[in-house]
Scaffold this motif. Structure first.
Motif, mmCIF file in Angstrom:
data_model
loop_
_atom_site.group_PDB
_atom_site.id
_atom_site.type_symbol
_atom_site.label_atom_id
_atom_site.label_comp_id
_atom_site.label_asym_id
_atom_site.label_seq_id
_atom_site.Cartn_x
_atom_site.Cartn_y
_atom_site.Cartn_z
ATOM 1 N N GLU A 1 8.193 -6.776 -4.908
ATOM 2 C CA GLU A 1 7.056 -6.401 -5.730
ATOM 3 C C GLU A 1 7.385 -6.613 -7.201
ATOM 4 O OE1 GLU A 1 5.980 -2.410 -4.853
ATOM 5 O OE2 GLU A 1 5.161 -2.878 -2.878
ATOM 6 N N PHE B 1 -6.810 -11.263 -10.159
ATOM 7 C CA PHE B 1 -6.687 -9.879 -9.688
ATOM 8 C C PHE B 1 -8.050 -9.195 -9.859
ATOM 9 C CE2 PHE B 1 -2.198 -10.788 -10.679
ATOM 10 C CZ PHE B 1 -1.640 -10.464 -9.451
ATOM 11 N N SER C 1 -6.586 -1.561 -7.133
ATOM 12 C CA SER C 1 -6.393 -0.737 -5.931
ATOM 13 C C SER C 1 -6.131 0.726 -6.268
ATOM 14 C CB SER C 1 -5.228 -1.281 -5.098
ATOM 15 O OG SER C 1 -5.491 -2.587 -4.668
ATOM 16 N N HIS D 1 -2.285 -0.696 -10.154
ATOM 17 C CA HIS D 1 -1.921 -1.495 -8.979
ATOM 18 C C HIS D 1 -3.045 -2.498 -8.718
ATOM 19 C CE1 HIS D 1 1.507 1.106 -7.840
ATOM 20 N NE2 HIS D 1 0.777 2.040 -8.411
ATOM 21 N N LEU E 1 -4.715 -6.111 -7.022
ATOM 22 C CA LEU E 1 -4.728 -6.930 -5.813
ATOM 23 C C LEU E 1 -5.617 -8.148 -6.029
ATOM 24 C CD1 LEU E 1 -4.311 -7.507 -2.755
ATOM 25 C CD2 LEU E 1 -6.269 -5.984 -2.328
ATOM 26 N N ARG F 1 -0.095 -9.242 -5.170
ATOM 27 C CA ARG F 1 -0.209 -7.930 -5.801
ATOM 28 C C ARG F 1 0.652 -7.883 -7.064
ATOM 29 N NH1 ARG F 1 -2.436 -3.948 -2.374
ATOM 30 N NH2 ARG F 1 -2.723 -4.674 -0.226
#
Length: 213
Positions: A27, A52, A56, A104, A106, A113
């Motif tokens: 990550e 993106f 999230s 965060h 996505l 991510r």
């Protein structure tokens, strides 16, 4: 896009705006300054290399007691928890600001991510709202305001979302007492619920332990 390509694209496009870019267990975490948050957030949403389109999660972090434990040990002990009531011992020195907001992200299109981290100084808790970029940030930012006291500039309805009306303080801050500041009881004479200073003594029952490998 693989994680290496994403990391390279971030470095090429954002350049010196990146404060740090680290990879851990597959990550990526991107640290940026709050002054460039909105500009970079738009790039992360709109650039073909990123896309993106979904936020999230948004959460806050309090690093006040980071690296401090109440009970330093290398193994289990049968001597009880008495030592846990002693003053904390620092095992790591934290030099960055106390608070951080973590986003965060996505990309459904590219199946990738990204974690974006923005630090906020304790004496200046204002940070731009990203609600105009990701509309779902609405309740996330209200939660961070409620629990940590962070102020999101530009939010259209920044008010508490989890705690009760008239709640005092921000319960996810590390210096907020575990027993709280107020307790509620029903007053027979007034025939209503009233709030009073909490009467429970705060104490450590299960101390925080940092075991060194």
């Amino acid at each position: 896009m693989g994680i290496d390509k994403l990391q390279q694209a971030l470095s090429d496009i954002l350049g010196e705006q990146i404060l740090s870019l680290t990879e851990h267990v597959g990550e990526l975490t991107l640290e940026i300054a709050k002054e460039s948050l909105l500009e970079i957030a738009k790039l992360l949403r709109d650039k073909d290399e990123f896309q993106f389109e979904q936020l999230s999660d948004l959460c806050a972090v309090d690093y006040l007691t980071y690296g401090q434990d109440e009970w330093s040990t290398r193994m289990a002990s049968s001597s009880g928890f008495g030592r846990g009531r002693k003053s904390r011992k620092k095992t790591n020195q934290w030099e960055k600001p106390r608070f951080a907001v973590v986003y965060h992200l996505l990309s459904i299109t590219l199946n990738q991510r990204l974690r974006v981290k923005v630090f906020v100084e304790e004496d200046s808790l204002m940070i731009p709202s990203v609600i105009q970029i990701w509309n779902c940030a609405d309740w996330f930012e209200r939660e961070a305001f409620d629990l940590f006291g962070l102020l999101f500039e530009g939010h259209p309805d920044l008010r508490r979302i989890l705690t009760d009306y008239g709640f005092i303080g921000h319960p996810f801050r590390k210096d907020f007492p575990v027993v709280g500041n107020l307790e509620m009881r029903y007053d027979e004479e007034k025939k209503q619920c009233i709030y009073e200073p909490v009467s429970i003594e705060e104490r450590i029952l299960v101390p925080k332990v940092i075991r060194q490998s």
